[in-house]
Design an enzyme around this catalytic site. Structure first.
Site, PDB file in Angstrom:
ATOM      1  CG  ASP A 147      -2.235  -0.635   1.023  1.00 19.32           C
ATOM      2  OD1 ASP A 147      -2.536  -0.987  -0.128  1.00 19.32           O
ATOM      3  OD2 ASP A 147      -2.986  -0.797   2.005  1.00 19.32           O
ATOM      4  CE  LYS A 167      -7.275   0.220  -3.505  1.00 20.47           C
ATOM      5  NZ  LYS A 167      -8.436  -0.394  -2.834  1.00 20.47           N
ATOM      6  CG  MET A 282      -9.193   7.609   4.238  1.00 20.01           C
ATOM      7  SD  MET A 282      -9.833   6.109   3.428  1.00 20.01           S
ATOM      8  CE  MET A 282     -10.924   5.480   4.720  1.00 20.01           C
TER       9      MET A 282
END
Length: 360
Positions: A147, A167, A282
């Site tokens: 990641d 991502k 997030m």
């Protein structure tokens, strides 16, 4: 015969020649050692582009030139065999220190053997906070699917195939289905696969989906819990999620979609009434809408807010009323953890104390 030495890279310009997945670990290890890192390559991975966008490395989108090499104190080849040989020659001609390229021959595998997948929680980014079991599995791995926020520096020096599955917020991202396919394909080829994730695999990390895909393919899976950033990042900034007399409970929620969005599954009004600490992951992009929803639910506008950016590199103290304004004013970018509640007032005290200290 050879021997290794520690190089004093802190504050020195280091050129990483190449920007594929193999360069990720090298760049992260050099950054953590304090080097001033420049990456030169025509094509880059999403994770390295993200580091450049955040101002953490300098990115030259070209084949390394003689001038690039001469500007460096150390050159680290991290591309393919031909490109590495070319930059090594440039370094030799310029009398610039260049690390030797080491490539291990791949270990033979039984084509009929079924491999193994480990879902490893890497913690909040510091390789020192990776668990002992996680480190053991990395040392045994053939393939690491990593990641963007995983402790990539822990991969430095390992002879593994690294797949960048990062991502980037509102940027390039490997679809989850493709990540699952990598895990299954390599394991079915008899390889030992580590899925190296930031934080904990099961805290807003889609680890359950990866487990399901592997189990459906008949692959053995080991899950290694990690230190979730929801607790670790505020803690590193000096903000506890619970504290006697301030908060007896905490709630972790995702802010990747705003209140009222059809994809949102959260009752923000109920979260406003929990009375403990609210930790948001997030949430940078949607913080204004979230703050408004919490205020509509009854949370006072003077509720303290701490915005802890980039693995506790910087902390911004605010209130519910001006949190979104603080994000814009301070140029906050992901990754960041947002802490809302009485404990967040400790961030303001810490920031004020740091500002009052005389500089060295």
């Amino acid at each position: 015969m050879s021997y290794s030495v520690d190089l004093p890279v802190a504050g020195r310009p280091v050129l990483v020649a190449g920007a594929g997945a193999r360069a990720l670990a090298t760049v992260e290890a050099l950054r953590r050692a304090g080097a001033v890192v420049t990456v030169a390559a025509p094509e880059v991975t999403a994770a390295l582009a993200d580091l450049a966008d955040r101002g953490l490395v300098t990115l030259l989108r070209r084949v390394p030139t003689d001038a690039d090499v001469r500007a460096a104190w150390l050159v680290h080849p991290c591309a393919d065999e031909d490109a590495d040989a070319a930059v090594t020659r440039l370094a030799a001609e310029a009398h610039v220190l260049c690390l030797p390229v080491r490539r291990a021959a791949p270990a033979p595998r039984d084509p009929l053997a079924v491999g193994h997948v480990a879902l490893v929680g890497g913690g909040p980014g510091d390789p020192g906070l990776l668990t002992v079991r996680g480190r053991e599995l990395l040392l045994q791995a053939d393939v690491v699917v990593a990641d963007r926020l995983a402790p990539l520096a822990a991969l430095a020096g390992l002879d593994v195939e690294v797949i960048d599955a990062g991502k980037t917020p509102r940027g390039r991202a490997m679809p989850q289905e493709e990540i699952n396919e990598h895990l299954v394909r390599h394991a079915l080829a008899g390889r030992r696969v580590v899925r190296l994730k930031g934080g904990d695999p099961y805290v807003l990390g889609r680890g359950g989906e990866e487990l399901d895909a592997c189990v459906a393919a008949g692959i053995t899976v080991e899950v290694v819990p990690g230190v979730t950033s929801a607790i670790a990042v505020p803690g590193l900034a000096g903000v506890p999620v619970t504290h006697r007399g301030l908060a007896q409970a905490f709630t972790v929620a995702s802010g990747h979609v705003p209140p009222g969005d059809p994809r949102s599954e959260l009752d923000w009004a109920a979260l406003a009434r929990t009375g403990g600490t609210l930790v948001l992951l997030m949430a940078v992009q949607n913080l204004g809408a979230i703050a408004a929803a919490l205020a509509d639910g009854g949370l006072p506008l003077d509720t303290p807010v701490a915005i802890v950016e980039d693995h506790a590199r910087r902390t911004i103290a605010a209130t519910l009323a001006d949190a979104d304004e603080a994000v814009v004013r301070e140029g906050v970018r992901p990754p960041a953890v947002v802490v809302i509640g009485a404990v967040a007032a400790r961030a303001r005290a810490l920031v004020t104390a740091a500002a009052a200290r005389p500089s060295a």
